[in-house]
Design an enzyme around this catalytic site. Structure first.
Site, PDB file in Angstrom:
ATOM      1  N   THR A 163     -31.932   5.749  -8.803  1.00 17.08           N
ATOM      2  CA  THR A 163     -31.425   6.835  -7.843  1.00 17.08           C
ATOM      3  C   THR A 163     -32.582   6.614  -6.622  1.00 17.08           C
ATOM      4  O   THR A 163     -32.444   5.823  -5.828  1.00 17.08           O
ATOM      5  CB  THR A 163     -31.784   8.281  -8.324  1.00 17.08           C
ATOM      6  OG1 THR A 163     -33.096   8.545  -9.107  1.00 17.08           O
ATOM      7  CG2 THR A 163     -30.783   8.513  -9.150  1.00 17.08           C
ATOM      8  N   LYS A 189     -35.083   4.369 -15.747  1.00 16.92           N
ATOM      9  CA  LYS A 189     -35.285   4.592 -14.234  1.00 16.92           C
ATOM     10  C   LYS A 189     -35.917   5.949 -14.128  1.00 16.92           C
ATOM     11  O   LYS A 189     -35.791   6.603 -14.964  1.00 16.92           O
ATOM     12  CB  LYS A 189     -33.860   4.698 -13.597  1.00 16.92           C
ATOM     13  CG  LYS A 189     -32.917   6.046 -14.155  1.00 16.92           C
ATOM     14  CD  LYS A 189     -33.359   7.557 -13.829  1.00 16.92           C
ATOM     15  CE  LYS A 189     -33.136   7.450 -12.356  1.00 16.92           C
ATOM     16  NZ  LYS A 189     -33.744   8.754 -11.882  1.00 16.92           N
ATOM     17  N   THR A 200     -39.691  11.754 -19.675  1.00 18.27           N
ATOM     18  CA  THR A 200     -38.986  11.912 -18.405  1.00 18.27           C
ATOM     19  C   THR A 200     -38.584  10.995 -17.806  1.00 18.27           C
ATOM     20  O   THR A 200     -39.013   9.825 -17.854  1.00 18.27           O
ATOM     21  CB  THR A 200     -40.018  12.733 -17.410  1.00 18.27           C
ATOM     22  OG1 THR A 200     -40.401  13.853 -17.787  1.00 18.27           O
ATOM     23  CG2 THR A 200     -39.389  13.052 -16.162  1.00 18.27           C
ATOM     24  N   GLU A 280     -42.742   8.149  -6.384  1.00 22.42           N
ATOM     25  CA  GLU A 280     -42.290   8.431  -5.022  1.00 22.42           C
ATOM     26  C   GLU A 280     -43.332   8.652  -3.977  1.00 22.42           C
ATOM     27  O   GLU A 280     -44.047   9.493  -4.393  1.00 22.42           O
ATOM     28  CB  GLU A 280     -41.013   9.495  -4.988  1.00 22.42           C
ATOM     29  CG  GLU A 280     -39.546   9.524  -5.547  1.00 22.42           C
ATOM     30  CD  GLU A 280     -39.230  10.840  -5.628  1.00 22.42           C
ATOM     31  OE1 GLU A 280     -37.978  10.514  -5.823  1.00 22.42           O
ATOM     32  OE2 GLU A 280     -39.598  11.730  -5.482  1.00 22.42           O
ATOM     33  N   ASN A 402     -39.225  14.286  -0.392  1.00 18.69           N
ATOM     34  CA  ASN A 402     -38.658  15.367  -1.156  1.00 18.69           C
ATOM     35  C   ASN A 402     -38.459  16.849  -0.315  1.00 18.69           C
ATOM     36  O   ASN A 402     -37.727  17.668  -0.905  1.00 18.69           O
ATOM     37  CB  ASN A 402     -39.639  15.839  -2.308  1.00 18.69           C
ATOM     38  CG  ASN A 402     -39.514  14.812  -3.379  1.00 18.69           C
ATOM     39  OD1 ASN A 402     -38.536  14.819  -4.025  1.00 18.69           O
ATOM     40  ND2 ASN A 402     -40.349  13.838  -3.726  1.00 18.69           N
ATOM     41  N   THR A 407     -30.731  16.871   2.109  1.00 16.37           N
ATOM     42  CA  THR A 407     -30.327  17.056   3.740  1.00 16.37           C
ATOM     43  C   THR A 407     -30.562  15.876   4.757  1.00 16.37           C
ATOM     44  O   THR A 407     -30.136  15.637   5.646  1.00 16.37           O
ATOM     45  CB  THR A 407     -31.234  18.210   4.267  1.00 16.37           C
ATOM     46  OG1 THR A 407     -32.565  18.038   4.212  1.00 16.37           O
ATOM     47  CG2 THR A 407     -30.777  19.638   3.808  1.00 16.37           C
TER      48      THR A 407
END
Length: 407
Positions: A163, A189, A200, A280, A402, A407
């Site tokens: 992702t 992933k 997780t 991230e 994040n 959006t």
């Protein structure tokens, strides 16, 4: 690769790295494709198939908001056998009106494409929560995807499951002892929403060792407890976490169970390290190692409290040896603690001794914390147990990404 002392099995003798991901293991084929679920046009549907029914074990998230893919995979794995794992990325298929129906349709379409029973198919879904899954695109793509399955398709499947990851995560070992040898491999992933109690992210593991499903589950749980259960990127446990291991049983002279477990632990530990390193916005990985605890559970709880502290992670990003934040986090772990016995090292430099500041060169300590991988060592002086939790720094890039995710 041994990223940190104490991370993964201490004994890696007999382990030889192999390329090819999950299909480095005899008896498995894989493939990946584009269905259009991702707006980017990148691969978003992966498939792993065992040539014959394989022994299987599955672990899934403990989050009470749980993906229907998790519950279906648990149900389908309950008889200890499986033929396939199908993974869609870009859409988690969670908290949608038809989520359960769509998950069932993915399993049914996969079974039809590979010629298996629907109950032998495991499903994993990852991506945005709350957006209806365009199920028709996945159903339409599955027959063609099944026709492209190959024995070297592991990397393609690993790419299709990503992702927000920046790279694939794959590990494989051939493991040998005086009884025989087998291969253990895996792909994963996950770079965000990483805070496991089970594990997780999504992980698929394969081996050619012949092993009973109950033993396989025990080995998987043990490997998970000291790898995926001890990493954190942001303290948020996903709704879709799933780890599945499939064993083809094709190894004619396999190693002993203990050796197999050690290899599985090594694969899980290395994949878990890759997940944190790709967190991230992350610029460095930190191993929070607590020693001198009364029990291993206490050590793990103390290490996790430090690893999940936003203030500590911000200090790691700034290479700031702010040991006061570390003691603060220890005190919130719910473990009996005497701060007068606590000593802390950052990047190998002692910054706190017996609960008060040690004499150290702040510039030198900051330099030591500027490395891509650092260890924060904590001795709590309560016993002989230890545990390590991996985390990464908290960066402005994580917040930016994040804040704009949907959006």
């Amino acid at each position: 690769m041994i990223p940190f002392p104490g991370w993964g099995p201490s004994d890696r003798s007999g382990l030889t790295a192999v390329e090819g991901g999950v299909t480095a293991v005899p008896g498995f084929r894989a493939a990946g494709t584009v269905t259009g679920v991702k707006a980017s046009g990148k691969p978003d549907l992966g498939l792993l198939v065992a040539d014959q029914p394989a022994a299987v074990a599955v672990l899934t998230t403990t989050n009470q908001v749980k993906a229907s893919a998790c519950t279906l995979s648990e149900r389908h794995a309950s008889d200890g056998r499986a033929r396939a794992v199908v993974i869609n990325s870009g859409n988690a298929n969670v908290c949608t009106p038809d989520g359960e129906v769509h998950t069932a349709r993915i399993a049914e379409a996969t079974a039809a494409a590979i010629g298996s029973a629907t109950t032998d198919v495991l499903v994993m879904s990852t991506g945005i929560i709350g957006v209806p899954l365009p199920i028709e695109r996945i159903e339409a793509a599955l027959p063609g995807l099944a026709s492209t399955l190959t024995a070297d398709g592991g990397p393609a499947a690993a790419e299709a499951m990503l992702t927000t990851d920046t790279r694939t995560k794959q590990v494989g070992f051939q493991v040998t002892d005086d009884q025989g040898s087998c291969t253990v491999a895996g792909m994963a992933k996950g770079v965000g929403m990483i805070e496991p109690t089970m594990a997780t992210l999504l992980v698929v593991l394969t081996t050619d060792a012949p092993v009973h499903p109950q033993i396989l589950r025990s080995l998987l749980q043990r490997a998970t407890d000291t790898s995926f259960n001890r990493i954190s990127v942001d303290g948020d446990r996903s709704t879709s976490d799933t780890i599945a291991v499939l064993a083809s049983g094709l190894a004619t002279s396999p190693p002993g169970v203990e050796t197999l477990g050690r290899a599985l632990q090594a694969v899980c530990a290395d994949l878990a390290h890759q997940v944190v390193a790709d967190g991230e916005g992350a610029t460095r990985v930190a191993a929070i190692t607590v020693r001198g605890a009364a029990t291993e559970d206490d050590a793990a709880a103390l290490a996790r409290a430090v690893a999940t502290s936003l203030l500590v992670r911000a200090a790691i990003h700034g290479a700031d040896p702010n040991w006061g934040r570390i003691l603060m986090a220890l005190g919130n772990a719910g473990v009996d603690l005497d701060p007068r016995r606590v000593s802390v090292t950052c990047g190998g430099i002692t910054v706190c001794r017996f609960g008060v500041a040690a004499s150290f060169d702040r510039g030198q300590a900051s330099h030591a914390m500027s490395r891509p991988e650092i260890e924060v060592g904590i001795d709590v002086g309560s016993g002989r147990s230890s545990a390590t939790v991996l985390t990464c720094d908290l960066t402005p890039e994580y917040v930016r990404f994040n804040s704009q995710y949907t959006t």
